[in-house]
Design a protein around this motif. Structure first.
Motif, mmCIF file in Angstrom:
data_model
loop_
_atom_site.group_PDB
_atom_site.id
_atom_site.type_symbol
_atom_site.label_atom_id
_atom_site.label_comp_id
_atom_site.label_asym_id
_atom_site.label_seq_id
_atom_site.Cartn_x
_atom_site.Cartn_y
_atom_site.Cartn_z
ATOM 1 N N THR A 152 29.592 36.856 49.147
ATOM 2 C CA THR A 152 29.954 36.285 47.770
ATOM 3 C C THR A 152 31.087 37.436 47.201
ATOM 4 O OG1 THR A 152 28.061 36.942 46.785
ATOM 5 C CG2 THR A 152 28.110 34.589 47.755
ATOM 6 N N GLY A 153 30.657 38.632 47.280
ATOM 7 C CA GLY A 153 31.283 39.659 46.501
ATOM 8 C C GLY A 153 30.769 39.719 45.271
ATOM 9 N N VAL A 154 31.047 40.702 44.502
ATOM 10 C CA VAL A 154 30.766 41.031 43.174
ATOM 11 C C VAL A 154 31.373 40.038 42.025
ATOM 12 C CG1 VAL A 154 30.528 42.900 41.452
ATOM 13 C CG2 VAL A 154 30.295 43.277 43.866
ATOM 14 N N LEU A 155 30.619 39.758 41.308
ATOM 15 C CA LEU A 155 31.508 38.806 40.083
ATOM 16 C C LEU A 155 32.194 39.887 39.164
ATOM 17 C CD1 LEU A 155 32.200 36.112 39.248
ATOM 18 C CD2 LEU A 155 30.125 36.263 37.655
ATOM 19 N N GLY A 156 33.421 40.131 39.580
ATOM 20 C CA GLY A 156 34.129 41.008 38.791
ATOM 21 C C GLY A 156 35.218 40.496 37.658
ATOM 22 N N LEU A 157 36.034 41.340 37.107
ATOM 23 C CA LEU A 157 36.664 40.946 36.179
ATOM 24 C C LEU A 157 37.905 39.747 36.344
ATOM 25 C CD1 LEU A 157 37.522 41.214 33.134
ATOM 26 C CD2 LEU A 157 39.169 43.184 34.045
ATOM 27 N N TRP A 158 38.331 39.999 37.636
ATOM 28 C CA TRP A 158 39.269 38.962 37.931
ATOM 29 C C TRP A 158 38.789 37.634 38.265
ATOM 30 C CZ3 TRP A 158 43.810 40.323 36.175
ATOM 31 C CH2 TRP A 158 44.196 41.838 36.380
ATOM 32 N N ARG A 159 37.564 37.683 38.725
ATOM 33 C CA ARG A 159 36.900 36.572 39.016
ATOM 34 C C ARG A 159 36.546 35.691 37.727
ATOM 35 N NH1 ARG A 159 33.317 34.993 44.000
ATOM 36 N NH2 ARG A 159 32.570 32.903 43.269
ATOM 37 N N GLN A 160 36.088 36.431 36.722
ATOM 38 C CA GLN A 160 35.564 35.848 35.511
ATOM 39 C C GLN A 160 36.870 35.253 34.835
ATOM 40 O OE1 GLN A 160 33.582 38.850 33.395
ATOM 41 N NE2 GLN A 160 31.828 38.584 34.380
ATOM 42 N N ILE A 161 38.249 36.112 35.026
ATOM 43 C CA ILE A 161 39.392 35.510 34.262
ATOM 44 C C ILE A 161 39.714 34.293 34.982
ATOM 45 C CG2 ILE A 161 41.757 36.259 34.184
ATOM 46 C CD1 ILE A 161 41.069 39.172 33.507
ATOM 47 N N SER A 162 39.948 34.318 36.271
ATOM 48 C CA SER A 162 40.378 33.106 37.017
ATOM 49 C C SER A 162 39.485 31.844 36.762
ATOM 50 C CB SER A 162 40.236 33.439 38.486
ATOM 51 O OG SER A 162 39.104 33.386 38.970
ATOM 52 N N ASN A 163 38.031 32.217 36.553
ATOM 53 C CA ASN A 163 37.011 31.007 36.148
ATOM 54 C C ASN A 163 37.519 30.548 34.536
ATOM 55 O OD1 ASN A 163 35.828 31.178 38.525
ATOM 56 N ND2 ASN A 163 34.211 32.361 37.722
ATOM 57 N N LEU A 164 37.786 31.579 33.771
ATOM 58 C CA LEU A 164 38.042 31.230 32.348
ATOM 59 C C LEU A 164 39.495 30.304 32.303
ATOM 60 C CD1 LEU A 164 37.659 31.408 29.274
ATOM 61 C CD2 LEU A 164 38.823 33.668 29.422
ATOM 62 N N LEU A 165 40.539 30.855 33.153
ATOM 63 C CA LEU A 165 41.752 29.963 33.353
ATOM 64 C C LEU A 165 41.547 28.598 33.911
ATOM 65 C CD1 LEU A 165 44.357 32.640 34.652
ATOM 66 C CD2 LEU A 165 44.087 31.867 32.126
ATOM 67 N N ILE A 166 40.738 28.304 34.834
ATOM 68 C CA ILE A 166 40.510 27.223 35.339
ATOM 69 C C ILE A 166 39.845 26.201 34.262
ATOM 70 C CG2 ILE A 166 38.961 25.816 36.874
ATOM 71 C CD1 ILE A 166 39.484 28.461 38.926
ATOM 72 N N LEU A 167 38.898 26.859 33.562
ATOM 73 C CA LEU A 167 38.060 26.063 32.610
ATOM 74 C C LEU A 167 39.178 25.744 31.548
ATOM 75 C CD1 LEU A 167 35.402 25.061 31.178
ATOM 76 C CD2 LEU A 167 35.238 27.205 30.032
ATOM 77 N N ALA A 168 39.980 26.406 31.061
ATOM 78 C CA ALA A 168 41.008 26.077 29.922
ATOM 79 C C ALA A 168 41.880 25.124 30.652
ATOM 80 C CB ALA A 168 41.906 27.419 29.748
ATOM 81 N N ALA A 169 42.496 25.046 31.625
ATOM 82 C CA ALA A 169 43.212 23.904 32.345
ATOM 83 C C ALA A 169 42.399 22.713 32.340
ATOM 84 C CB ALA A 169 43.576 24.397 33.750
ATOM 85 N N ILE A 170 41.225 22.590 32.609
ATOM 86 C CA ILE A 170 40.443 21.313 32.566
ATOM 87 C C ILE A 170 40.410 20.971 31.123
ATOM 88 C CG2 ILE A 170 38.178 20.403 32.942
ATOM 89 C CD1 ILE A 170 37.941 22.325 35.372
#
Length: 62
Positions: free
Chosen positions: A33-51
């Motif tokens: 799964t990998g470490v939940l890093g900064l880039w993953r958090q940023i991408s999740n935030l962008l997906i949420l903002a788009a929705i």
């Protein structure tokens, strides 16, 4: 719980084989799964903002 059961539970936590199995399982999970890093958090935030933007756009249109 008598004293014998408590002693057995303590031994389960200090068993080197059990500790190695837990370590190996944790390593396998990190590898898959990998470490939940900064880039993953940023991408999740962008997906949420788009929705949220899509929902707001649909509400305004209809």
């Amino acid at each position: 719980m008598n004293g014998n059961e408590h002693h057995q539970n303590f031994q389960a936590y200090t068993n080197p084989n059990a500790a190695k199995l837990k370590f190996d399982a944790d390593q396998q999970q990190l590898h898959s799964t990998g470490v939940l890093g900064l880039w993953r958090q940023i991408s999740n935030l962008l997906i949420l903002a788009a929705i949220i933007a899509i929902v707001v756009l649909l509400v305004r249109l209809f």
